[in-house]
Write an enzyme that holds these catalytic residues in place. Structure first.
Site, PDB file in Angstrom:
ATOM      1  N   HIS A  57       0.837  -1.215   0.000  1.00  8.70           N
ATOM      2  CA  HIS A  57       0.000   0.000   0.000  1.00  8.70           C
ATOM      3  C   HIS A  57       0.868   1.261   0.000  1.00  8.70           C
ATOM      4  CE1 HIS A  57      -4.073   1.710   1.551  1.00  8.70           C
ATOM      5  NE2 HIS A  57      -3.447   2.577   0.781  1.00  8.70           N
ATOM      6  N   ARG A  61       2.873   8.558  -6.393  1.00  5.68           N
ATOM      7  CA  ARG A  61       2.430   9.845  -6.983  1.00  5.68           C
ATOM      8  C   ARG A  61       2.784  10.040  -8.444  1.00  5.68           C
ATOM      9  NH1 ARG A  61      -1.202  10.403  -3.192  1.00  5.68           N
ATOM     10  NH2 ARG A  61      -0.514  11.291  -1.225  1.00  5.68           N
ATOM     11  N   ASN A  91      -4.546   6.153  -7.525  1.00 10.44           N
ATOM     12  CA  ASN A  91      -5.121   7.515  -7.490  1.00 10.44           C
ATOM     13  C   ASN A  91      -4.089   8.568  -7.884  1.00 10.44           C
ATOM     14  OD1 ASN A  91      -3.734   6.985  -5.084  1.00 10.44           O
ATOM     15  ND2 ASN A  91      -4.982   8.380  -3.883  1.00 10.44           N
ATOM     16  N   HIS A 175     -10.779   0.440   0.307  1.00  7.23           N
ATOM     17  CA  HIS A 175     -10.769   1.551   1.265  1.00  7.23           C
ATOM     18  C   HIS A 175     -12.208   1.707   1.733  1.00  7.23           C
ATOM     19  CE1 HIS A 175      -9.438   5.817   2.474  1.00  7.23           C
ATOM     20  NE2 HIS A 175     -10.688   5.684   2.871  1.00  7.23           N
ATOM     21  N   HIS A 233      -6.143  -0.648   5.576  1.00 10.73           N
ATOM     22  CA  HIS A 233      -6.033   0.213   6.772  1.00 10.73           C
ATOM     23  C   HIS A 233      -7.230   0.164   7.721  1.00 10.73           C
ATOM     24  CE1 HIS A 233      -7.976   2.638   3.751  1.00 10.73           C
ATOM     25  NE2 HIS A 233      -6.879   3.170   3.272  1.00 10.73           N
ATOM     26  N   ASP A 306       0.497   2.666   3.763  1.00 12.00           N
ATOM     27  CA  ASP A 306      -0.298   3.728   3.146  1.00 12.00           C
ATOM     28  C   ASP A 306       0.576   4.981   2.994  1.00 12.00           C
ATOM     29  OD1 ASP A 306      -2.288   5.087   1.912  1.00 12.00           O
ATOM     30  OD2 ASP A 306      -3.649   5.168   3.628  1.00 12.00           O
ATOM     31  N   HIS A 310       2.601  14.184   0.937  1.00 14.01           N
ATOM     32  CA  HIS A 310       2.108  15.503   0.508  1.00 14.01           C
ATOM     33  C   HIS A 310       3.138  16.519   0.981  1.00 14.01           C
ATOM     34  CE1 HIS A 310      -2.014  14.134  -0.403  1.00 14.01           C
ATOM     35  NE2 HIS A 310      -1.977  13.430   0.715  1.00 14.01           N
TER      36      HIS A 310
HETATM   37  O1  DOR Z   1      -4.900   9.549   3.841  1.00 11.81           O
HETATM   38  C1  DOR Z   1      -4.983   9.100   2.710  1.00 11.81           C
HETATM   39  N1  DOR Z   1      -4.184   9.547   1.723  1.00 11.81           N
HETATM   40  N2  DOR Z   1      -5.897   8.172   2.438  1.00 11.81           N
HETATM   41  C2  DOR Z   1      -6.151   7.764   1.186  1.00 11.81           C
HETATM   42  O2  DOR Z   1      -7.028   6.974   1.004  1.00 11.81           O
HETATM   43  C3  DOR Z   1      -5.419   8.352   0.045  1.00 11.81           C
HETATM   44  C4  DOR Z   1      -4.128   8.877   0.474  1.00 11.81           C
HETATM   45  C5  DOR Z   1      -3.508   9.767  -0.575  1.00 11.81           C
HETATM   46  O3  DOR Z   1      -3.406   9.335  -1.711  1.00 11.81           O
HETATM   47  O4  DOR Z   1      -3.089  10.885  -0.248  1.00 11.81           O
HETATM   48 ZN    ZN Z   2      -3.889   4.558   0.503  1.00 12.72          ZN
END
Ligand code: DOR
Ligand code: ZN
Length: 443
Positions: A57, A61, A91, A175, A233, A306, A310
């Site tokens: 997981h 990016r 994503n 999720h 998670h 996870d 950012h």
């Molecule tokens: O906190 C999270 N950040 N949960 C997610 O499901 C996506 C992830 C993200 O891609 O930033």
């Molecule tokens: Zn995730």
């Protein structure tokens, strides 16, 4: 060129045992293990060899969000943390929800990943017809957001949801957060606290009820369709009993726990603020302790990160504005080793949760164990107490929610396919060693 490495008198963890041995690696493969002594635990042990961690997981990016991180930067962070295989989430921009986008990402992996890699395929409200066409030898799972998060990949039409469960030839990694409950909670919080409620309210908005409602529905759908469900998670103590709910049905359900929810509690919002804002939210100390108990007793099958980097500038604001997610892939192994030292889990259990079980769950070929004939993906750690600072962070985002924490262990060397790719802060010059993960038949 023949390539060989010998670990003489090394203590290693594998298949429920801690043993002292001589281990030989030749041309990327573990060719010989000569066991010498069985140990009860790693007390007094200074140097320890583990299978390279497999993180199912990770959000690297790339493509589209590369100001936060990319395949190269985030898989180097993985290597620095003893992680030798990552499974990347869909994503990104464009989302990995078409066969073409998937092929393009696989090509990016081949070009840029610094450790072994695979890409999950993302489900949408309209792409279930593609699922039977997925190459199950290359794709680990179908990622399904039954709750929206970064990237807006929510599958919220009842028929579309069922179609994903019915048509997926692969495990469905979900999720689980109910969006309607979250929207209601957000509206109430905004009425009480203004447009961007302080992050302390995050677990009230992304509430336990939202998690439980959604994961209960996922288990029900898996029971009805026979799909193979892997719930990502888990954050609440109630959800730890979902497997027994699944028993008696045709469903096979596994639960994943991620480091943020194993390390932090809602008490930490006061000091760490939005650094620990993630979805699902970090919940109470009681939940965290229940999760830790479930690591030990086997209800949690896999520990992942996870890893969701950012920039700190994107983490400004409160529940509505601050980005959700935190970087973690570089420090998951040492954080789990800390839990071993604290008596939360045993060392062999750590290897199950982070190495063996991800290999079993996705039927990864040739990895996840220190056995003769397996690929030599290895992490060498040393007992060297240290304090983590922002300078240690390899991820592009340049920060960690763990800054200031003390750890007993340090990752000293990482081997990927027999190559020394990370050595006390130095990285291999190329990524030639990294391979696409391959999977054998499963569901
Ligand atoms: O906190 C999270 N950040 N949960 C997610 O499901 C996506 C992830 C993200 O891609 O930033
Ligand atoms: Zn995730």
């Amino acid at each position: 060129m023949a390539d060989s490495t010998r670990f003489h008198d090394i203590t290693y963890v594998n298949d429920g045992h801690i043993r002292r041995a001589d281990i030989i690696v030749e041309d990327g493969i573990i060719t010989s293990i000569t066991d010498k002594e069985e140990l009860a635990n790693a007390e007094g042990i200074d140097r320890l060899l583990l299978p390279g961690v497999i993180d199912d997981h990770v959000h690297t990016r790339e493509p589209g969000l590369t100001h936060k991180g990319d395949l190269c930067s985030e898989t180097r962070a993985a290597a620095a943390g003893g992680v030798t295989s990552v499974m990347d989430m869909p994503n990104v921009v464009p989302q990995t929800t078409s066969l073409e986008a998937l092929r393009e990402r696989q090509a990016m992996g081949a070009a840029h990943a610094f450790v072994n890699y695979a890409f999950h395929f993302g489900a949408t409200n309209s792409n279930a017809h593609l699922l039977p066409q997925l190459d199950t030898t290359r794709v680990p799972a179908v990622k399904l957001f039954m709750g929206s998060s970064t990237g807006g990949m929510l599958v919220d039409h009842g028929d579309a949801l069922r179609a994903v469960f019915e048509r997926s030839p692969l495990p469905i990694m979900v999720h689980c957060e109910d969006s309607a409950i979250i929207a209601q909670n957000m509206q109430r919080a905004k009425q009480l606290s203004g447009d961007d409620p302080d992050v302390v309210h995050h677990p009230e908005i992304r509430s336990r009820e939202a998690c439980i409602a959604s994961s209960t529905l996922a288990v029900q759908l898996a029971r009805e369709t026979g799909a193979r469900l892997h719930i990502a998670h888990i954050t609440t103590k109630e959800e730890l009993n979902l497997q027994s709910v699944a028993e008696g049905g045709t469903a096979a359900v596994t639960l994943e726990a991620c480091l943020p929810h194993l390390l932090f509690t809602s008490d930490d919002y006061a000091s760490l603020g939005t650094r620990i804002k993630c979805n699902p939210a970090v919940k109470t100390a009681e939940d965290r302790n229940a999760l830790r108990q479930a690591l030990a007793d086997g209800r949690i099958f896999v520990v992942a990160t996870d890893h969701a980097p950012h920039l700190l500038s994107e983490k400004q604001g409160g529940c509505a504005r601050a980005a959700s997610g935190m970087p973690m892939v570089q420090f998951s192994l040492i954080a789990m080793l800390q839990l071993v030292d604290e008596g939360v889990v045993t060392l062999p259990r750590l290897a199950e949760l982070m190495c063996h079980n991800p290999a079993r769950l996705f039927a990864i070929e040739g990895r996840g164990f220190i056995r003769e004939g397996m690929k030599a993906d290895l992490a060498l750690v040393r007992r060297r107490p240290w304090t983590l600072t922002a300078d240690d962070v390899v991820s592009r985002c340049g920060w960690s929610p763990l800054e200031g924490r003390r750890f007993n262990w340090r990752v000293e060397q990482t081997y990927c396919n027999g190559r020394l790719i990370y050595d006390k802060g130095a990285f291999a010059e190329t990524n030639e060693h990294a391979c696409a993960l391959t999977f054998s038949a499963r569901r």
